[in-house]
Design a protein around this motif. Structure first.
Motif, PDB file in Angstrom:
ATOM      1  N   GLY A 168       0.820  -1.208   0.000  1.00 59.94           N
ATOM      2  CA  GLY A 168       0.000   0.000   0.000  1.00 59.94           C
ATOM      3  C   GLY A 168       0.856   1.260   0.000  1.00 59.94           C
ATOM      4  O   GLY A 168       0.553   2.237  -0.690  1.00 59.94           O
ATOM      5  N   THR A 169       1.937   1.230   0.749  1.00 60.45           N
ATOM      6  CA  THR A 169       2.852   2.377   0.796  1.00 60.45           C
ATOM      7  C   THR A 169       3.535   2.568  -0.557  1.00 60.45           C
ATOM      8  O   THR A 169       3.680   3.696  -1.024  1.00 60.45           O
ATOM      9  CB  THR A 169       3.908   2.179   1.905  1.00 60.45           C
ATOM     10  OG1 THR A 169       3.238   1.893   3.138  1.00 60.45           O
ATOM     11  CG2 THR A 169       4.758   3.407   2.078  1.00 60.45           C
ATOM     12  N   VAL A 170       3.927   1.474  -1.182  1.00 61.96           N
ATOM     13  CA  VAL A 170       4.542   1.547  -2.512  1.00 61.96           C
ATOM     14  C   VAL A 170       3.565   2.172  -3.500  1.00 61.96           C
ATOM     15  O   VAL A 170       3.921   3.079  -4.259  1.00 61.96           O
ATOM     16  CB  VAL A 170       4.983   0.145  -2.999  1.00 61.96           C
ATOM     17  CG1 VAL A 170       5.373   0.173  -4.470  1.00 61.96           C
ATOM     18  CG2 VAL A 170       6.127  -0.383  -2.152  1.00 61.96           C
ATOM     19  N   LEU A 177      10.031   6.548  -0.058  1.00 61.44           N
ATOM     20  CA  LEU A 177       9.329   5.327   0.351  1.00 61.44           C
ATOM     21  C   LEU A 177       9.878   4.811   1.678  1.00 61.44           C
ATOM     22  O   LEU A 177       9.122   4.447   2.581  1.00 61.44           O
ATOM     23  CB  LEU A 177       9.442   4.252  -0.732  1.00 61.44           C
ATOM     24  CG  LEU A 177       8.840   2.883  -0.415  1.00 61.44           C
ATOM     25  CD1 LEU A 177       7.354   2.984  -0.104  1.00 61.44           C
ATOM     26  CD2 LEU A 177       9.081   1.919  -1.579  1.00 61.44           C
ATOM     27  N   LYS A 178      11.199   4.811   1.807  1.00 61.49           N
ATOM     28  CA  LYS A 178      11.817   4.363   3.058  1.00 61.49           C
ATOM     29  C   LYS A 178      11.423   5.284   4.220  1.00 61.49           C
ATOM     30  O   LYS A 178      11.126   4.815   5.322  1.00 61.49           O
ATOM     31  CB  LYS A 178      13.338   4.313   2.903  1.00 61.49           C
ATOM     32  CG  LYS A 178      13.805   3.162   2.031  1.00 61.49           C
ATOM     33  CD  LYS A 178      15.239   3.272   1.595  1.00 61.49           C
ATOM     34  CE  LYS A 178      16.246   3.416   2.674  1.00 61.49           C
ATOM     35  NZ  LYS A 178      17.641   3.417   2.191  1.00 61.49           N
ATOM     36  N   LEU A 179      11.413   6.591   3.968  1.00 61.15           N
ATOM     37  CA  LEU A 179      11.023   7.540   5.015  1.00 61.15           C
ATOM     38  C   LEU A 179       9.590   7.311   5.473  1.00 61.15           C
ATOM     39  O   LEU A 179       9.298   7.306   6.670  1.00 61.15           O
ATOM     40  CB  LEU A 179      11.158   8.978   4.504  1.00 61.15           C
ATOM     41  CG  LEU A 179      12.557   9.552   4.460  1.00 61.15           C
ATOM     42  CD1 LEU A 179      12.584  10.824   3.638  1.00 61.15           C
ATOM     43  CD2 LEU A 179      13.071   9.810   5.858  1.00 61.15           C
ATOM     44  N   ILE A 180       8.694   7.138   4.525  1.00 61.31           N
ATOM     45  CA  ILE A 180       7.286   6.922   4.878  1.00 61.31           C
ATOM     46  C   ILE A 180       7.123   5.621   5.645  1.00 61.31           C
ATOM     47  O   ILE A 180       6.344   5.542   6.595  1.00 61.31           O
ATOM     48  CB  ILE A 180       6.400   6.941   3.616  1.00 61.31           C
ATOM     49  CG1 ILE A 180       6.359   8.353   3.031  1.00 61.31           C
ATOM     50  CG2 ILE A 180       4.988   6.458   3.924  1.00 61.31           C
ATOM     51  CD1 ILE A 180       5.709   8.455   1.675  1.00 61.31           C
ATOM     52  N   THR A 181       7.874   4.605   5.244  1.00 59.70           N
ATOM     53  CA  THR A 181       7.819   3.321   5.946  1.00 59.70           C
ATOM     54  C   THR A 181       8.254   3.481   7.403  1.00 59.70           C
ATOM     55  O   THR A 181       7.707   2.842   8.289  1.00 59.70           O
ATOM     56  CB  THR A 181       8.722   2.294   5.230  1.00 59.70           C
ATOM     57  OG1 THR A 181       8.283   2.157   3.876  1.00 59.70           O
ATOM     58  CG2 THR A 181       8.668   0.948   5.900  1.00 59.70           C
TER      59      THR A 181
END
Length: 185
Positions: free
Chosen positions: A46-48, A80-84
């Motif tokens: 979903g984040t991707v 993407l890494k930050l949001i994760t």
């Protein structure tokens, strides 16, 4: 942790920006299929999808030249890494990385289409630092973003001075045109 590790490997294995037209979903799928693992959690997927949609929206609404877009796209995996790791990127306009991304895109849209432009060279340096140094420690990104904010602030002051001079010259030119018409009448 395994997803962040995968993203870091993908981030460092991609040289240049060959994925400017590819979605993160496609890039990650290719990476995972090469490793023999096809497992991505629903939350991560979903984040991707969200990050892909966000960058698609930026491309659609922005007027980027190809070099500018390649620079923006380099931030896809770090974002993407930050949001994760930190959802405040999505929900807080004060998030330092989000402010950096916003300023980056606005500056790239408003600068000349030249890779030798000093502003673009400085922005490329900030993006490259993030891409090369950011693994899982968010403080690395925050440090680069704080340095970039200082740079943006200095350029904003210069930009405002130039805008003020242009407005003054235009307003005096307009006064002259209006005055000439009145004199002729």
């Amino acid at each position: 942790k395994s997803f962040l590790s995968c993203l870091s490997e993908v981030q460092h294995s991609i040289k240049g920006s060959p994925y400017t037209k590819a979605s993160l979903k496609t890039v990650i799928h290719r990476y995972y299929s090469g490793k023999g693992s096809d497992f991505i959690s629903r939350l991560d997927l979903g984040t991707v999808n969200l990050v892909d949609a966000m960058f698609d929206e930026m491309l659609e609404k922005g007027r980027f030249d190809s070099e500018a877009w390649e620079l923006v796209v380099k931030t896809k995996i770090p974002v993407l890494k930050l949001i994760t790791q930190d959802l405040s990127f999505l929900f807080s306009p004060r998030n330092i990385a989000r402010k950096f991304l916003n300023n980056l895109t606005l500056t790239l849209i408003s600068t000349p289409n030249s890779t030798v432009d000093p502003m673009r060279m400085a922005l490329t340096g900030y993006v490259d630092k993030i891409v090369s140094k950011y693994e899982t420690d968010i403080s690395v990104v925050n440090t680069v973003c704080i340095d970039a904010q200082a740079w943006f602030a200095g350029n904003q002051q210069r930009l405002e001075l130039v805008q003020e001079k242009v407005v003054r010259s235009e307003s005096s030119k307009n006064k002259k045109v209006v005055a000439e018409l009145r004199v002729v009448d």
